[in-house]
Design an enzyme around this catalytic site. Structure first.
Site, PDB file in Angstrom:
ATOM      1  N   TYR A 144       0.798  -1.271  -0.007  1.00 52.17           N
ATOM      2  CA  TYR A 144       0.114  -0.091  -0.041  1.00 52.17           C
ATOM      3  C   TYR A 144       1.049   1.290  -0.015  1.00 52.17           C
ATOM      4  CZ  TYR A 144      -3.518   3.369   1.600  1.00 52.17           C
ATOM      5  OH  TYR A 144      -4.396   4.413   1.768  1.00 52.17           O
ATOM      6  N   ASP A 239       9.264   2.977   0.076  1.00 49.74           N
ATOM      7  CA  ASP A 239       8.198   3.541   0.931  1.00 49.74           C
ATOM      8  C   ASP A 239       8.405   3.410   2.292  1.00 49.74           C
ATOM      9  OD1 ASP A 239       5.844   4.366   2.076  1.00 49.74           O
ATOM     10  OD2 ASP A 239       4.448   3.343   0.649  1.00 49.74           O
ATOM     11  N   LYS A 267       3.467   8.928   9.135  1.00 47.37           N
ATOM     12  CA  LYS A 267       3.485   8.230  10.386  1.00 47.37           C
ATOM     13  C   LYS A 267       4.419   8.735  11.420  1.00 47.37           C
ATOM     14  CE  LYS A 267       0.541   4.679   8.427  1.00 47.37           C
ATOM     15  NZ  LYS A 267       0.710   3.968   7.198  1.00 47.37           N
TER      16      LYS A 267
HETATM   17  C1  LIG Z   1       0.169   4.546   5.920  1.00 48.85           C
HETATM   18  C2  LIG Z   1       0.793   4.302   4.756  1.00 48.85           C
HETATM   19  C3  LIG Z   1       0.849   5.083   3.513  1.00 48.85           C
HETATM   20  C4  LIG Z   1      -0.188   6.067   3.311  1.00 48.85           C
HETATM   21  O1  LIG Z   1       0.024   7.280   4.337  1.00 48.85           O
HETATM   22  P1  LIG Z   1      -1.234   8.236   4.568  1.00 48.85           P
HETATM   23  O2  LIG Z   1      -0.605   9.297   5.748  1.00 48.85           O
HETATM   24  O3  LIG Z   1      -2.354   7.271   5.309  1.00 48.85           O
HETATM   25  O4  LIG Z   1      -1.771   8.735   3.236  1.00 48.85           O
HETATM   26  C5  LIG Z   1       1.620   4.812   2.455  1.00 48.85           C
HETATM   27  N1  LIG Z   1       2.607   3.951   2.570  1.00 48.85           N
HETATM   28  C6  LIG Z   1       2.652   3.049   3.401  1.00 48.85           C
HETATM   29  C7  LIG Z   1       3.793   1.834   3.438  1.00 48.85           C
HETATM   30  C8  LIG Z   1       1.772   3.164   4.562  1.00 48.85           C
HETATM   31  O5  LIG Z   1       1.690   2.233   5.529  1.00 48.85           O
END
Ligand SMILES: *Cc1c(COP(=O)(O)O)cnc(C)c1O
Length: 428
Positions: A144, A239, A267
């Site tokens: 994701y 990511d 995060k």
């Molecule tokens: C949470 C997450 C996102 C998206 O971040 P948001 O602040 O929810 O838009 C993207 N990549 C990873 C790996 C994530 O865990």
């Protein structure tokens, strides 16, 4: 009833908010029942609207690595708020957090702050396309990268939980530029490169996956991706929205000793405020507006409250690197405790753990990619989730999510959690 007020609040919310929530995974769709409404939180504990105290294993999906209402962060936000909450003009604190982040993370010279992980990943891909002059990207099933159009192709967690891996509203035109491969499968990536010669701008991945549950990369997978990107002059995007400032100061790049070309954050970097960021070598970042032609902007980007929270968080992490080890030890302790309980049962299970991330899958075979994660028994997971909740343990309400341990968790909390599992297992 344990969750009377939560149920009422959910019903009320559902009248004015789609599905009663502002982000789908909160709605308990994949485990059934109604979500718990939080009133406040301190340290390792959540206090809900019915007066229940819950041991928290999601830490706001990662950010609260020191636990909730962590004073260095809350104090920084309070002090900053008194001086004005947004200006739309540059502030010194943006440079301070940028300098600190660049000093902590390997292979980056410059960093741009945004408001979410989604924005960070979306912008990172635009930058990669602008830099390489190519259009296609490779992503992995079950990973994701936020909810922007080009990523909602077998996107893990929320997207999978809701049975719409390819969301309506994403155009064919966008989808055709996202190529898919299974996680940990280097051969599939090689084939994509051969079939799309000189067309691939970047590979994007979660260097430790968390959005199909915690899935660990094979080392030769990561090093193989690095080599393929070098060979084909494509960029490797890590990511690190989940792993950044959680696995180590320098995130997965440091842990695996593999250099990414662009890194995204979210995060933890915002300390619980809405922050994302992306970073790279100066050569790549120079393509970004206003220095270069790739446009990217934000009215609230670098917001003083968000930067104050982020700076306080990164400062604490930078000054207390032993935290990463102690969190890992706690996670290992929980893993071993769970193992002991589950081994004695008849249940098929697999536990994946990396650093302070962990997932329990009710599956017999190793979980190494999205396919093997999907095999896990969701009925058992539902009972497990609700059983643990009844015992006062708040786990991620989906089997496609990782637990995030926080430093406020004591060994006593972990023992309580293991005892809770002991009680729950006979009901599964
Ligand atoms: C949470 C997450 C996102 C998206 O971040 P948001 O602040 O929810 O838009 C993207 N990549 C990873 C790996 C994530 O865990």
């Amino acid at each position: 009833m344990l969750y009377k007020r939560s149920s009422e609040l959910f019903a009320q919310a559902s009248k004015v908010i789609p599905g009663g929530v502002n982000s789908p995974v909160r709605a308990f769709k994949s485990v059934g029942g109604t979500p718990v409404f939080v009133k406040e939180a301190k340290g390792a504990y959540l206090y809900d609207e019915d007066g229940n105290r819950l041991i928290d294993y999601i830490a706001s999906w990662g950010p609260m690595i020191f636990g909730h209402a962590f004073e260095p962060v809350t104090n920084a936000v309070i002090e900053k708020a008194k001086k004005g909450t947004s200006f739309g003009m540059p502030t010194e604190i943006e440079t301070q957090i940028a300098e600190l982040a660049v000093s902590m993370v390997p292979n980056i010279d410059k960093i741009r702050f945004v408001n979410s992980g989604t924005e960070a990943c979306m912008s990172a891909v635009r930058l990669a396309r602008g830099f390489t002059g190519r259009e296609k990207i490779i992503k992995f099933s079950g990973c994701y990268h936020g909810h922007s159009d080009s990523f909602l192709i077998q996107a893990g967690s929320g997207a999978v939980t809701f049975g719409t891996p390819n969301s309506p509203g994403v155009t064919q035109g966008t989808a055709k530029d996202t190529l898919l491969a299974p996680y940990n499968n280097l051969e599939a990536v090689k084939e994509l490169f051969e079939a799309n010669k000189d067309e691939i701008a970047a590979i994007i991945l979660e260097p430790v996956a968390g959005n199909m549950g915690c899935v660990i990369p094979k080392h030769e997978f990561l090093s193989g991706l690095r080599a393929l990107c070098d060979e084909h002059k494509s960029l490797l995007i890590f990511d690190e929205v989940m792993t950044g400032f959680r696995l180590a100061k320098g995130g997965a790049q440091e842990v695996f000793n593999i250099a990414a070309d662009i890194v995204t954050f979210g995060k933890v970097i915002g300390g619980g405020l809405p922050v994302g960021a992306f970073a790279a070598r100066a050569e790549i970042m120079s393509y970004l507006a206003p220095e270069g032609p790739v446009y990217q902007a934000g009215t609230l980007s670098g917001n003083p409250l968000a930067m104050a929270a982020g700076l306080a968080m990164l400062t604490e992490l930078n000054n207390n690197p032993e935290l990463f080890t102690s969190l890992e030890e706690k996670t290992k302790y929980l893993h071993e405790g769970f193992d002991k309980v589950l081994e004695e049962s008849e249940l098929d299970y697999t536990i994946n753990r990396f650093g302070s991330m962990l997932s329990v899958f009710f599956a017999k075979e190793p979980v190494v990619d999205f396919q093997s994660a999907m095999v896990a028994n969701n009925d058992t997971f539902k009972k497990y989730f609700h059983g643990m909740l009844k015992e006062g343990v708040y786990l991620p309400p989906s089997s496609f999510e990782s637990y995030f341990l926080n430093d406020a968790l004591s060994y006593e909390d972990l023992d309580k959690t293991i005892s809770a599992l002991k009680k729950v297992v006979p009901t599964l």
